[in-house]
Each structure stands twice: as C-alpha cells, then as structure tokens.
Design an enzyme around this catalytic site. Structure first.
Site, PDB file in Angstrom:
ATOM      1  N   THR A  96     -11.117  -5.352  -1.900  1.00 52.38           N
ATOM      2  CA  THR A  96     -10.224  -4.279  -1.455  1.00 52.38           C
ATOM      3  C   THR A  96     -10.968  -2.967  -1.630  1.00 52.38           C
ATOM      4  OG1 THR A  96      -8.292  -5.522  -2.190  1.00 52.38           O
ATOM      5  CG2 THR A  96      -7.988  -3.163  -1.814  1.00 52.38           C
ATOM      6  N   LYS A 171      -3.977  -4.223   4.405  1.00 52.52           N
ATOM      7  CA  LYS A 171      -3.979  -4.497   2.962  1.00 52.52           C
ATOM      8  C   LYS A 171      -3.595  -3.236   2.175  1.00 52.52           C
ATOM      9  CE  LYS A 171      -5.225  -5.968  -1.176  1.00 52.52           C
ATOM     10  NZ  LYS A 171      -4.410  -6.881  -1.968  1.00 52.52           N
ATOM     11  N   ASN A 174       0.093  -2.325   2.764  1.00 57.73           N
ATOM     12  CA  ASN A 174       0.936  -3.263   2.032  1.00 57.73           C
ATOM     13  C   ASN A 174       0.934  -2.944   0.534  1.00 57.73           C
ATOM     14  OD1 ASN A 174       2.405  -5.974   1.883  1.00 57.73           O
ATOM     15  ND2 ASN A 174       0.723  -6.238   0.443  1.00 57.73           N
TER      16      ASN A 174
HETATM   17  P1  NAD Z   1     -13.205  -8.548 -11.335  1.00 58.42           P
HETATM   18  O1  NAD Z   1     -13.584  -7.264 -11.983  1.00 58.42           O
HETATM   19  O2  NAD Z   1     -12.508  -9.588 -12.136  1.00 58.42           O
HETATM   20  O3  NAD Z   1     -14.521  -9.236 -10.716  1.00 58.42           O
HETATM   21  C1  NAD Z   1     -15.550  -8.535 -10.099  1.00 58.42           C
HETATM   22  C2  NAD Z   1     -16.833  -9.311 -10.288  1.00 58.42           C
HETATM   23  O4  NAD Z   1     -17.866  -8.637  -9.568  1.00 58.42           O
HETATM   24  C3  NAD Z   1     -17.267  -9.399 -11.756  1.00 58.42           C
HETATM   25  O5  NAD Z   1     -17.583 -10.754 -12.079  1.00 58.42           O
HETATM   26  C4  NAD Z   1     -18.521  -8.519 -11.816  1.00 58.42           C
HETATM   27  O6  NAD Z   1     -19.472  -8.955 -12.762  1.00 58.42           O
HETATM   28  C5  NAD Z   1     -19.027  -8.658 -10.393  1.00 58.42           C
HETATM   29  N1  NAD Z   1     -19.914  -7.570  -9.990  1.00 58.42           N
HETATM   30  C6  NAD Z   1     -19.735  -6.247 -10.142  1.00 58.42           C
HETATM   31  N2  NAD Z   1     -20.792  -5.575  -9.614  1.00 58.42           N
HETATM   32  C7  NAD Z   1     -21.629  -6.510  -9.100  1.00 58.42           C
HETATM   33  C8  NAD Z   1     -22.870  -6.442  -8.436  1.00 58.42           C
HETATM   34  N3  NAD Z   1     -23.470  -5.278  -8.174  1.00 58.42           N
HETATM   35  N4  NAD Z   1     -23.447  -7.593  -8.063  1.00 58.42           N
HETATM   36  C9  NAD Z   1     -22.850  -8.786  -8.302  1.00 58.42           C
HETATM   37  N5  NAD Z   1     -21.686  -8.912  -8.962  1.00 58.42           N
HETATM   38  C10 NAD Z   1     -21.069  -7.785  -9.342  1.00 58.42           C
HETATM   39  O7  NAD Z   1     -12.355  -8.151 -10.052  1.00 58.42           O
HETATM   40  P2  NAD Z   1     -11.292  -9.066  -9.262  1.00 58.42           P
HETATM   41  O8  NAD Z   1      -9.964  -8.956  -9.918  1.00 58.42           O
HETATM   42  O9  NAD Z   1     -11.894 -10.392  -9.012  1.00 58.42           O
HETATM   43  O10 NAD Z   1     -11.167  -8.230  -7.896  1.00 58.42           O
HETATM   44  C11 NAD Z   1     -12.161  -8.312  -6.887  1.00 58.42           C
HETATM   45  C12 NAD Z   1     -11.610  -7.620  -5.652  1.00 58.42           C
HETATM   46  O11 NAD Z   1     -10.392  -8.273  -5.251  1.00 58.42           O
HETATM   47  C13 NAD Z   1     -11.239  -6.150  -5.901  1.00 58.42           C
HETATM   48  O12 NAD Z   1     -11.645  -5.395  -4.800  1.00 58.42           O
HETATM   49  C14 NAD Z   1      -9.730  -6.197  -6.069  1.00 58.42           C
HETATM   50  O13 NAD Z   1      -9.107  -4.973  -5.709  1.00 58.42           O
HETATM   51  C15 NAD Z   1      -9.341  -7.333  -5.124  1.00 58.42           C
HETATM   52  N6  NAD Z   1      -8.087  -8.018  -5.439  1.00 58.42           N
HETATM   53  C16 NAD Z   1      -7.784  -8.337  -6.724  1.00 58.42           C
HETATM   54  C17 NAD Z   1      -6.582  -9.022  -7.007  1.00 58.42           C
HETATM   55  C18 NAD Z   1      -6.229  -9.400  -8.424  1.00 58.42           C
HETATM   56  O14 NAD Z   1      -5.068  -9.821  -8.652  1.00 58.42           O
HETATM   57  N7  NAD Z   1      -7.142  -9.324  -9.380  1.00 58.42           N
HETATM   58  C19 NAD Z   1      -5.703  -9.361  -5.963  1.00 58.42           C
HETATM   59  C20 NAD Z   1      -6.066  -9.042  -4.642  1.00 58.42           C
HETATM   60  C21 NAD Z   1      -7.260  -8.374  -4.398  1.00 58.42           C
END
Ligand code: NAD
Length: 287
Positions: A96, A171, A174
């Site tokens: 997102t 997205k 929403n």
């Molecule tokens: P998170 O912080 O749990 O995971 C992000 C991952 O990316 C981590 O494992 C981190 O180590 C990795 N990362 C960061 N920088 C990096 C890089 N340069 N190279 C490789 N890996 C890297 O985040 P999440 O909750 O999994 O969310 C991910 C995306 O999904 C976000 O954009 C979030 O807004 C979206 N999202 C999250 C949810 C939710 O409920 N958590 C729901 C819908 C959408």
C-alpha cells in the site's frame, strides 16, 4: 506453475508467499530480515541475497513492502530488481503506497521496457494466512489475466479496478473510509458510555439506521447516486444535532476530534442559508 521472486516477507508477505508455494509455484525470496527468509526456506523457497538475484530468470516479481520509498529502492537502487528482470516478466507491487508513487514507478519501469502492475490487498493478516485476501488489481486486462493464478493462491476475490494505478486508488479510498469510520465509531462509543447510555441499546439502534449500516447501502442508492440531490434531512438540522452532541461531550469531558471538524464543514452552508451544497458533495441526505 511459475517461478516467482517474492520481496518483503513481513506480516502480510510471509503468509502470501507461503500460499504461493502451497499453490505449487517456485519461489525465490528476499528480505532484509534473515529470520523471515529462513521461515520461507523452511517451506521450500530459495533464499537470495538481493532483489537483483531474486529477480533473475523469473516470470513474476511480487513486492510487499512498507512504503513507496522502499519499493522504489528495491526496484531501482544498486542490485535492484530492474538490473536483472526479464522484459517479459511482470512485476506486481502489492504494497500500500501513494498512488502517485505507483504511477511514477509504472512509468519509470515502462521507460526501460519493463512491465509493472499494482495489486494492493484488502482485509487482514488472518485473511492472508487463509488465502482469503481481497486483491485490488490495477493493470491491463492481459496483466490481470496473467497474474490471476497467483492472485487465486493469495486471495478469494479479485477486483479489476479499471486500469493501471486504479487498484491503489481504490485501496486508499477504501482505507480512508474505513479508518475515518472507525475513529467516528470510537467517538460515538465513548460518548454513549460517558452520558450513561447502555451501549448495547445504542448499538442496536445504530445497527438499524444509516449510522451503523453506512450511507452507501442505505440513503445514497435511491437519492444521491440516482442523481436526486433534493434535500431530505436539512443541513441546518444536522448542524443543530451535531452541536448538541458536541456540547454534551464537552460537559462530560469527552474529546470529539472528528465531530469538531465536521461542525466547521457543515457551518458554512448553514451561514449561507442554503443548507445543501458543499463542494462536490451534497450533504442533504443524512437519512
Ligand atoms: P511488515 O513491516 O510486517 O513487513 C515488511 C517486510 O518488508 C519486513 O519483513 C521487512 O524486513 C521487509 N523490508 C523492508 N525493507 C526492505 C527492503 N529494502 N528489502 C527487502 N525487504 C524489506 O509490513 P506488512 O504488515 O507485511 O505490510 C506490508 C504492506 O502491506 C504495507 O504496504 C501495508 O500497508 C500493506 N498491508 C498491510 C496489512 C496488514 O494488516 N498488516 C493489510 C493490508 C495491506
């Protein structure tokens, strides 16, 4: 079955990648967090040491990262995806991020002859685990069709949002509604309790009215969305009722941050003696 690079194995990316493996796909994974990578290797993925090595000789690259700056770095920085990605591969950003960042990334990729679409997801990490995400696909029909077998592993519903950049736009819209309504719900709950109202009673009333059901499925379809902008519930009455609620909150020391902003939104047409038109919206239909 396809060979897929998956970059970003966090709360969402980890179960999404695992569901792709369960679906029979071959995964090459990368994350800065070594433990996250090991969790996927334990499920049969191959660890890589950079976005570039993950993206070599794959049909799809999926990114699931916290923000747009990181997505851009993973694509274009040294050892980034674009240094090895095949011209016939498809990059799917499922993070997102800001829609204008998405637009710029798609354009920058296209300038080097590389294909990118976005497919942010709705719902929660529990849905990600169960493979029941809502996939909001922004891309050409051909790109969505090509990516559909992957979406079917990670989600239970795919929406074609209507072209490049539209998935991330829907997205954000929403989430804006959802987050704003959540804050408003918390305010209404706190005020109910502070004025001694049984919340179950408040809840049962609101669950039967547009307050709880939402206006898009109740008041709007037959009026605003049908082009009928004639007043139903006048904005000066809305102004009065909101004012009473805010005065009540003030007297029982409940902060009403959302409500206070709404008053300033509604007060201007009341002052103009119109009580109807506000910007592109018509607040004549409170129901
Ligand atoms: P998170 O912080 O749990 O995971 C992000 C991952 O990316 C981590 O494992 C981190 O180590 C990795 N990362 C960061 N920088 C990096 C890089 N340069 N190279 C490789 N890996 C890297 O985040 P999440 O909750 O999994 O969310 C991910 C995306 O999904 C976000 O954009 C979030 O807004 C979206 N999202 C999250 C949810 C939710 O409920 N958590 C729901 C819908 C959408």
């Amino acid at each position: 079955m396809s060979t897929i690079a998956f970059i970003g194995l966090g709360q969402m990316g980890d179960p999404m990648a695992k569901n792709l493996i369960k679906g029979g796909h071959t995964l090459k994974v990368f994350d800065l967090n070594k433990e996250a990578v090991q969790n996927l290797v334990n499920e049969g993925a191959t660890a890589t040491d950079s976005p570039a090595s993950a993206s070599q000789d794959v049909e799809f690259i999926v990114t699931m990262l916290p923000n747009g700056t990181l997505v851009k770095n993973v694509l274009f920085a040294e050892n980034g995806v674009t240094s090895t990605m095949n011209k016939d591969a498809l990059l799917i950003d499922m993070s997102t991020i800001h829609p204008f960042e998405t637009d710029a990334l798609i354009k920058e990729m296209a300038n080097t002859g590389l294909q990118m679409m976005e497919a942010p997801v709705g719902r929660t990490s529990d849905h990600a685990v169960k493979g029941e995400l809502l996939i909001l696909a922004g891309g050409t029909k051909e790109q969505i069709t090509k990516a559909q077998p992957l979406f079917d592993c990670m989600g239970s519903e795919t929406i074609d949002a209507g072209g490049a950049g539209m998935g991330i736009r829907v997205k954000i819209i929403n989430n804006y509604m959802s987050i704003a309504l959540n804050a408003l719900s918390a305010e209404a709950t706190t005020l109910s309790e502070a004025i001694g109202l049984d919340f179950e009673t408040a809840l049962s009333v609101m669950n039967g009215t547009p307050a709880g059901k939402g206006h898009f499925t109740t008041t709007w379809p037959g009026k605003v969305l049908a082009g009928d902008l004639s007043p139903a519930f006048m904005v000066d009455l809305a102004h009065k009722d909101l004012g009473i609620a805010l005065d009540l909150a003030n007297q029982v020391n409940v902060p009403m941050v959302c409500g206070a902003h709404l008053v300033s939104f509604i007060v201007s047409p009341v002052r103009q003696g119109e009580g109807v038109k506000i910007g592109p919206l018509f607040l004549n239909n409170f129901g």
